[in-house]
Design an enzyme around this catalytic site. Structure first.
Site, PDB file in Angstrom:
ATOM      1  N   LYS A 129     -18.370  -4.219   8.998  1.00  0.00           N
ATOM      2  CA  LYS A 129     -17.448  -5.278   8.553  1.00  0.00           C
ATOM      3  C   LYS A 129     -16.504  -5.670   9.669  1.00  0.00           C
ATOM      4  CE  LYS A 129     -17.062  -5.287   3.586  1.00  0.00           C
ATOM      5  NZ  LYS A 129     -16.182  -5.076   2.445  1.00  0.00           N
ATOM      6  N   SER A 172      -3.161  -7.700   2.619  1.00  0.00           N
ATOM      7  CA  SER A 172      -3.402  -7.630   4.069  1.00  0.00           C
ATOM      8  C   SER A 172      -3.922  -8.957   4.608  1.00  0.00           C
ATOM      9  CB  SER A 172      -4.423  -6.530   4.388  1.00  0.00           C
ATOM     10  OG  SER A 172      -3.930  -5.276   4.028  1.00  0.00           O
ATOM     11  N   HIS A 216       0.841  -1.210   0.000  1.00  0.00           N
ATOM     12  CA  HIS A 216       0.000   0.000   0.000  1.00  0.00           C
ATOM     13  C   HIS A 216       0.874   1.257   0.000  1.00  0.00           C
ATOM     14  CE1 HIS A 216      -3.060  -2.602   2.394  1.00  0.00           C
ATOM     15  NE2 HIS A 216      -3.570  -2.431   1.187  1.00  0.00           N
ATOM     16  N   ARG A 270      -1.811  -5.632  -8.616  1.00  0.00           N
ATOM     17  CA  ARG A 270      -0.735  -6.596  -8.356  1.00  0.00           C
ATOM     18  C   ARG A 270      -0.569  -7.563  -9.518  1.00  0.00           C
ATOM     19  NH1 ARG A 270      -3.341  -7.865  -2.642  1.00  0.00           N
ATOM     20  NH2 ARG A 270      -5.069  -7.799  -4.095  1.00  0.00           N
TER      21      ARG A 270
END
Ligand code: PNS
Length: 164
Positions: free
Chosen positions: A41, A127, A17, A90
């Site tokens: 969430k 993550s 990030h 990515r």
């Protein structure tokens, strides 16, 4: 003023990030890091913790500021007078979903999405994987800032090796 937003959940922020944020900060006048703080969430870190982490991780960049947001990213862009979203890509596998979001966001408001290829050294980084590896005691130092690593170890310390 070329102001862009780098949005994400950042649970937790990784070096991948920060690579994208730092490179965006060199390309644009101002970068707003938008931390998704959807309280419904389930996250490892609370909205406040993630905001604190990002503020600390980005403190060396004078043209980067960090804000929380709930609701639509396009509403955040309108409220902050942002006309471009910067997203790291990515691999090809990221592209389908990111393209869909970019086109949906463009249909909702006057906002472009700029895709930035992740630096090869971080192209495997996510993550979710960092949390999984750390949960089972794997070494993720070097993949996140040192202070984030300390927070991860402290948070997961009570339930390592997959214990709940
Ligand atoms: O780090 P993530 O989880 O990939 O970040 C995803 C995020 C927060 C950038 C994305 O889910 C988002 O923009 N959420 C806000 C809600 C929204 O605008 N949804 C419509 C997307 S087209």
């Amino acid at each position: 003023m070329r102001r862009v937003v780098c949005p994400g959940s950042f649970d937790p922020v990784t070096n991948g990030h920060l690579d994208v944020v730092g490179r965006a900060a060199r390309l644009f006048d101002e970068v707003v890091v938008a931390v998704g703080v959807n309280k419904s969430k389930q996250r490892l870190f609370s909205p406040e913790e993630r905001l604190d982490m990002l503020r600390r991780a980005c403190s060396d960049w004078a043209n980067v500021r960090v804000e929380g947001f709930t609701g639509l990213l396009t509403d955040f862009c309108r409220a902050h007078d942002v006309h471009a979203i910067v997203k790291g890509l990515r691999a090809v596998s990221d592209f389908d979903y990111e393209l869909q979001m970019a086109q949906m966001n463009a249909s909702l408001t006057d906002v472009e999405t700029v895709f930035m290829p992740t630096s090869p050294e971080w192209s495997f980084l996510a993550s979710s994987l960092v949390k999984e590896v750390a949960t089972f005691g794997g070494d993720v130092s070097g993949l996140v800032p040192d202070f984030v690593h300390d927070l991860l170890v402290a948070r997961l310390g009570g339930h390592r090796d997959g214990e709940s």
